[in-house]
Design an enzyme around this catalytic site. Structure first.
Site, PDB file in Angstrom:
ATOM      1  N   SER A 106     -57.078   9.280 104.706  1.00  0.00           N
ATOM      2  CA  SER A 106     -56.171  10.110 103.905  1.00  0.00           C
ATOM      3  C   SER A 106     -55.837   9.509 102.541  1.00  0.00           C
ATOM      4  O   SER A 106     -55.419  10.225 101.631  1.00  0.00           O
ATOM      5  CB  SER A 106     -54.876  10.377 104.669  1.00  0.00           C
ATOM      6  OG  SER A 106     -54.138   9.179 104.825  1.00  0.00           O
ATOM      7  N   LYS A 166     -48.573   7.037 102.690  1.00  0.00           N
ATOM      8  CA  LYS A 166     -48.879   8.123 101.755  1.00  0.00           C
ATOM      9  C   LYS A 166     -48.282   7.776 100.391  1.00  0.00           C
ATOM     10  O   LYS A 166     -47.582   6.783 100.224  1.00  0.00           O
ATOM     11  CB  LYS A 166     -48.284   9.452 102.236  1.00  0.00           C
ATOM     12  CG  LYS A 166     -48.660   9.880 103.640  1.00  0.00           C
ATOM     13  CD  LYS A 166     -50.086  10.344 103.744  1.00  0.00           C
ATOM     14  CE  LYS A 166     -50.395  10.847 105.151  1.00  0.00           C
ATOM     15  NZ  LYS A 166     -51.819  11.219 105.310  1.00  0.00           N
TER      16      LYS A 166
END
Length: 261
Positions: A106, A166
């Site tokens: 990701s 993230k």
């Protein structure tokens, strides 16, 4: 013949006898005999004195184990040292810096995961360090890479939950939107395009637009740099401030990936 002394030998002998004083032995008078070599003799050093109780070790372990056999005292000292070192490491990990491994794609190519996992580009997963106390001193800033605990919805939407890494995109009160241009997604914050130099062109591909959504107070909007392969706030919502663990500030492994963020 009256003017001539015809006995000079006798007078000389008398004079000699009268000028000589008897020598008295110093030992007879109670004094020590004089030794001309005494000053050149070495005086042996005084034996070391016993340590004063006031100068003994202030180490509490030494005081508590006083009187025990030497071997047992050494064992206790080592045990206390090891336990203390482990405690320091745990405290540092809990409150200062903690390492993390990147498990998914990701955040590619900013942070690598290991092949053969889908989308991963490297032989080894990146290991990063997160500063756990910085957000006790200041607020999170847009663009920072953050380690956080996911909301419960993440396990349902992504099939996994727990701890994610993230990038922070939306701050409390921001309106976040993803607009499509030529099949690529571009983030807009409060109606203005967000400058994202960390996103590669081929990582912007997305199948649908998103938003606009307003970020609730005390919450943050997170997205992965690999937009097409990131399960993030677009799927499971925002992250509360209390869920933030720390800011990623360095990659320390593998050696060819060492860098600051």
């Amino acid at each position: 013949m009256s003017g001539i002394d015809d006995r000079p030998e006798e007078r000389e002998a008398q004079a000699t006898e009268s000028s000589v004083e008897p020598t008295v032995s110093s030992s007879e008078n109670g004094a020590e005999p004089h030794d001309p070599w005494a000053s050149s003799r070495l005086v042996p050093p005084a034996p070391p004195s016993e340590p004063s109780p006031h100068l003994q070790s202030r180490n509490p372990v030494d005081r508590l184990t006083r009187g025990l056999p030497h071997g047992l005292r050494v064992t206790i000292d080592w045990a206390v040292t090891i336990i203390g070192a482990v405690a320091i490491v745990l405290l540092v990990k809990a409150f200062v810096v903690n390492p993390y491994r990147i498990p998914s794609s990701s955040m590619e190519p900013t942070l690598h995961c290991a092949q053969p996992a889908i989308g991963c580009e490297a032989r080894f997963s990146d290991r990063v360090l997160a500063n756990r106390f910085i957000y006790h001193l200041r607020d999170p800033r847009r663009g920072e890479i953050i380690v956080f605990k996911t909301p419960p919805e993440a396990r349902i939407k992504c099939g996994a939950g727990g701890t994610f890494v993230k990038r922070l995109i939306g701050l409390p009160g921001d309106t976040v939107e993803v607009r499509l241009r030529g099949g690529n997604g571009y983030v807009f914050i409060n109606g203005r395009a967000l400058n994202e130099p960390y996103i590669k062109t081929d990582r912007r591909a997305t199948s649908q637009a998103f938003g606009p959504v307003k970020v609730k107070p005390g919450n943050y909007f997170m997205m992965g740099d690999n937009r097409s392969s990131s399960c993030d706030s677009r799927m499971w919502g925002t992250v509360p401030r209390d869920n933030l663990i720390g800011k990623v500030f360095a990659t320390y492994w593998p050696p060819n990936r060492i860098s600051l963020h």
